[in-house]
Write an enzyme that holds these catalytic residues in place. Sequence first.
Site, PDB file in Angstrom:
ATOM      1  N   SER A 180       0.941  -1.099  -0.018  1.00 54.78           N
ATOM      2  CA  SER A 180       0.117   0.132   0.023  1.00 54.78           C
ATOM      3  C   SER A 180       1.128   1.327   0.074  1.00 54.78           C
ATOM      4  O   SER A 180       1.712   1.399  -0.986  1.00 54.78           O
ATOM      5  CB  SER A 180      -1.042   0.109   1.304  1.00 54.78           C
ATOM      6  OG  SER A 180      -1.798   1.139   1.159  1.00 54.78           O
ATOM      7  N   THR A 181       0.789   2.009   1.075  1.00 53.00           N
ATOM      8  CA  THR A 181       1.723   3.248   1.084  1.00 53.00           C
ATOM      9  C   THR A 181       3.086   3.133   0.898  1.00 53.00           C
ATOM     10  O   THR A 181       3.626   2.123   1.755  1.00 53.00           O
ATOM     11  CB  THR A 181       1.433   3.833   2.275  1.00 53.00           C
ATOM     12  OG1 THR A 181       0.034   4.186   2.708  1.00 53.00           O
ATOM     13  CG2 THR A 181       2.054   5.371   2.467  1.00 53.00           C
ATOM     14  N   HIS A 207      -2.812  -0.919  -3.176  1.00 51.61           N
ATOM     15  CA  HIS A 207      -3.961  -0.291  -2.884  1.00 51.61           C
ATOM     16  C   HIS A 207      -3.575   1.040  -3.688  1.00 51.61           C
ATOM     17  O   HIS A 207      -2.756   2.089  -3.473  1.00 51.61           O
ATOM     18  CB  HIS A 207      -3.840   0.259  -1.410  1.00 51.61           C
ATOM     19  CG  HIS A 207      -4.216  -0.884  -0.621  1.00 51.61           C
ATOM     20  ND1 HIS A 207      -3.874  -1.064   0.670  1.00 51.61           N
ATOM     21  CD2 HIS A 207      -4.694  -2.276  -0.986  1.00 51.61           C
ATOM     22  CE1 HIS A 207      -4.408  -2.130   1.241  1.00 51.61           C
ATOM     23  NE2 HIS A 207      -4.777  -2.873   0.407  1.00 51.61           N
TER      24      HIS A 207
END
Length: 364
Positions: A180-181, A207
Amino acid sequence: MQPFDVLVVDDSVFMRKIIFDLISEDPGFRVVGTAKNGKEGVEMAKRLKPHVMTMDIEMPEMNGLDALRVIMKEHPVPVIMLSSLTQEGAQETIKALELGAIDFVGKPSGSISLDLYKVKRLLLEKLHIAVKTKVSHFTSPVPTAPKVMQKPKLMPRGNAETPRRDRQTGFEHLIAIGTSTGGPRALHQVLSGFPEHFPAPVVIVQHMPPNFTKSLSQRLDSISNLRVVEAENGMSLEAGTAYVAPGGYHMCIARNGARAYRIHLTKEDPRGGHRPSVDVMFESLLPLKELKRHAVLMTGMGSDGAKGMLALKQAGAVTTIAEAENTCIVYGMPRAAVELKCVTHILPQHEICGHLVQTVIPSS
């Protein structure tokens, strides 16, 4: 507690005012300055030493990408990019994330308007994440693999007459990655290390909103010996190819015959706020016990993928890897997996690919 200092960089006077007002509504932040272009942003960042910055991409004199390069080299600061939602904007945003930006927030499409208030919650959430990160670990250039001029072509779907060896579907291993991040930069690092003719497919959940996953897959394809594509419903899995789940869809892997596999995309409800979800992808691999499955969780906020990794380990997965804390931009998803005690290896980002390659292609 003292508020965190924020520097806003945008060439639009109106947009600077809107962003200033949005951030100022959170008592945890204080806007200490605004800059009208990248050059001014670099100078103010050096002088004001903010805890975090917001950065537009298209600006006169010095654009956001060039400013980001200087900032990450000379005086690293967590940066959130403000990106256009167009295809071109997505491509530039992926470059910014590779250069060290923590994350991005998409500007509303169309003319500048008060619609920016719609992204207030997302902007503040990502600013709170950014001020907790350390960017000094991510200032060195990401290694890039030599570009391969001829990659194996994906065979047409449903071509039952094509020999299995030509379709590269006779694989024994499957690698699944969730992030994700900080993921685009981490994926760049990992995928650039795979060799040509790697004898396994790689499935990826990052994501990210629709449109951006398309640009991400194109960028990763340009730096990797693997063929990297945005996944499509019904696409056959082939060795030597990486498949990025499209934004807005869950991606599952389903058996299609004795030893053939296809991608199945769904619009089912988000899982834990995510679609695509890493847990959904990992769980789809549970019945595929004839494959040697390798699951990887890298940098990202939250815990998506941890429960799925636990289930995979209990179902006989060969390898479960969590990225080490010291190379994560956000040590959330890997931490959750470690806490569930379902991780066989904790590795820094730059060692993940090498370990997978040695496991799938053991040296003689």
